[in-house]
Design an enzyme around this catalytic site. Structure first.
Site, PDB file in Angstrom:
ATOM      1  N   ASP A  74       0.832  -1.204   0.000  1.00 43.01           N
ATOM      2  CA  ASP A  74       0.000   0.000   0.000  1.00 43.01           C
ATOM      3  C   ASP A  74       0.869   1.259   0.000  1.00 43.01           C
ATOM      4  OD1 ASP A  74      -2.805   1.196   0.557  1.00 43.01           O
ATOM      5  OD2 ASP A  74      -1.562   2.071   2.134  1.00 43.01           O
TER       6      ASP A  74
ATOM      7  N   GLU B  80       1.159  -0.311  -4.909  1.00 42.60           N
ATOM      8  CA  GLU B  80       0.266   0.799  -5.231  1.00 42.60           C
ATOM      9  C   GLU B  80       1.143   1.999  -5.564  1.00 42.60           C
ATOM     10  OE1 GLU B  80      -3.622   3.063  -3.354  1.00 42.60           O
ATOM     11  OE2 GLU B  80      -1.986   2.482  -2.016  1.00 42.60           O
TER      12      GLU B  80
END
Length: 592
Positions: free
Chosen positions: A235, A289
């Site tokens: 993330d 990400e």
């Protein structure tokens, strides 16, 4: 390293269902023609993303959990996927629904126990499916023991785990904005200094320049790898390295601060260190990400020779604004972005393909045609687009059913921390009319993808026996797994056929990608080519039927899969009849 012959396992998966025609000789040739490309298991994989809060509730508290996921493993296996990506399962105050982690080596009691996690790993493994988990290490929760210790005093042990600065002129240290709205600095009364948070104030950023932070992250990764996971979705990973001195952003940089946040000087060094210390000793996959990263930047991150990440999620495609009535008006931008992404991958990189996830609106509502008469057809076209790129496809829960955005009627129905903060800043200040803001959230809000999975037409769509944490979409009476599983023309059955076809036709995995008609206003067509065989993909992004004339040198062969049963051209015919919102996958000649 597996040989080419190992790739032949791809053609061992039986196909069943809608409008499929296969030719074993062609498929064998494609499997043999993979060539010199480095074989990695995640290139052939199809990934299914699960947002645990919304997938399946086993105990009636209205929140999905790990035993609920285990109860649906046969459904996941029947879909044909190879990997499950589990969104954060860690203990968390849930300010940002689990993306504010308070303990990296445990399971949230909201979702179950470590024994439940182990049962999930074992159940997936028994079905030949791997598990990857979210690793949220750009920031932690402000309730993580590291931050509680760090904020206790200016000279506290572990103070350097986070980024602290004195204010200036009675305000924050710099003009950095939070990606969730407001400043990216919050003053802490205990020490009088400000800490950095690129997201919510309850999500303080870790200081990756501190070696002990990186060592902790490596140890966390080893912990879950030892637990049986096969990789990580990282993330906000492009934000881990900060600009020296954290200087003010220019007016141009303030319009899109992610470009600065993603361009820290040590980002690539820290990713290579992660690979060297942990990942190079495993066959685990990583997908990052990559906010703020261009197609060319993604090429740097995923170049296999650099040993950073296997693939990344970029945002150019899902970030396209739906500003007009006709979905086909998006097509020129879509094809341009997909072409750029494929070129950027080159020979040494790889791509992640996705159209929706837990942070994006439903792709049917964004790129398709959610009108009742066209939603099933357009959902199949989008499925074809997703699963026929030179990329690892990521299917988000409910996408395989054609789930759509929720018809929100008030801000009280929305839980998303980012949406609530934007509402306060724009609506309560009078900057934007409430009706305009609510309409925007209906189109782009993150909660559109977070409403409960629609299992049945019954009470709460079969998700829970209690009150769900987010409301169930009213269209669950017609869009649900039980009904679609029994309908041979459903979106769900088409996904199963597409995934099975991708496993049987290596050109759909490894074949070179080429747009055959870049200027066509409605039809998106491309080839996937290996030295000995190729496929042709055609998709009509409009409601009107069209007699599509193939460009010179492109031949339509045997129909491998059609989104509309009983349709498709005769081999060798230069004109292909496409119904409104129809996709076709055909064999074609490899020398184009």
């Amino acid at each position: 390293m597996p040989t080419r012959r190992d790739v032949l396992r791809l053609i061992a998966v039986p196909l069943a269902g809608l409008a499929f025609a296969g030719r074993p000789g062609l498929l064998l040739a494609q499997a043999e023609a993979v060539g010199n490309e480095t074989w990695r298991w995640w290139k052939e994989a199809v990934v299914y993303q699960i947002y645990p809060r919304s997938f399946m509730d086993s105990d009636g508290d209205g929140v999905g959990d790990l035993p609920g996921i285990v109860s649906k493993l046969d459904y996941i296996a029947a879909l044909g996927v190879d990997v499950v990506w589990l969104c954060p399962h860690y203990p968390s105050p849930n300010v940002d629904n689990g993306y504010d982690v308070s303990d990296y080596r445990a399971v949230s009691p909201l979702f179950g126990t470590m024994a439940d996690f182990d049962a999930l790993v074992a159940g997936l493994k028994a079905r030949g499916i791997r598990l990857i988990v979210d690793l949220v290490v750009n920031h932690t929760s402000d309730q993580h023991p590291w931050f509680e210790r760090s904020r206790s005093a200016r000279d506290a042990p572990g103070r350097d785990f986070y980024i602290w600065r004195d204010g200036r002129d009675g305000g924050p240290p710099s003009n950095y904005p939070s990606l969730f709205g407001g400043p990216a600095w919050t003053r802490d009364d205990t020490t009088g200094q400000y800490y950095l948070h690129l997201f919510a104030p309850q999500q303080p950023d870790l200081n990756w320049d501190e070696p002990r932070v990186r060592a902790e992250v490596h140890d966390i990764m080893r912990f879950w790898l030892d637990r049986g996971v096969s990789g990580f979705r990282l993330d906000a990973i492009t934000f881990i390295s900060k600009q020296p001195g954290l200087p003010d952003l220019t007016p141009d940089e303030l319009r899109d601060p992610t470009r600065v946040y993603a361009d820290g000087p040590h980002r690539d060094d820290y990713l290579r260190e992660m690979d060297r210390e942990v990942l190079s000793h495993t066959d685990a996959m990583t997908v990052g990400e990559a906010g703020g990263v261009s197609a060319e930047g993604a090429r740097t991150l995923t170049d296999a020779r650099r040993h950073e990440l296997d693939m990344v999620f970029t945002f150019a495609l899902v970030g396209l604004a739906r500003t007009v009535e006709s979905p086909s008006a998006l097509l020129p931008a879509m094809r341009r972005i997909i072409a750029e992404r494929d070129r950027a991958a080159g020979d040494d990189g790889w791509v992640a393909s996705y159209l929706e996830n837990h942070d994006q609106p439903r792709s049917l509502s964004h790129f398709g045609d959610p009108d009742l008469a066209w939603r099933t057809r357009s959902a199949k076209v989008l499925a074809t687009l997703l699963l026929t790129q030179r990329a690892t496809p990521f299917v988000y829960q409910g996408e395989e059913l054609g789930m759509a955005n929720y018809p929100f009627t008030s801000i009280e129905q929305i839980e998303d921390v980012r949406a609530k903060r934007e509402w306060r800043e724009r609506i309560e200040s009078g900057a934007v009319p409430a009706a305009v803001a609510l309409d925007a959230l209906r189109h782009t809000g993150r909660d559109n993808a977070r409403t409960p999975m629609q299992w049945t037409a019954g009470l709460q769509a079969g998700f829970t026996t209690g009150r769900p944490w987010l409301p169930v979409n009213p269209d669950a009476v017609t869009v649900n797994a039980a009904g679609e599983g029994a309908d041979p023309n459903s979106v769900l059955l088409f996904y199963r056929c597409l995934i099975a076809l991708r496993k049987r036709v290596p050109a759909l995995v490894h074949g070179a990608w080429r747009d055959i008609d870049p200027d066509h206003p409605v039809v998106f067509g491309y080839t996937r080519t290996l030295p000995d065989a190729a496929c042709l993909v055609l998709m009509n992004f409009g409601r009107e039927p069209i007699a599509y004339r193939l460009p010179p040198g492109v031949l339509a062969g045997e129909v491998l899969l059609s989104s509309e049963a009983g349709t498709g051209p005769a081999p060798g015919v230069p004109v292909v009849q496409l119904a409104g919102w129809q996709s076709l996958i055909l064999s074609t000649a490899p020398a184009l």
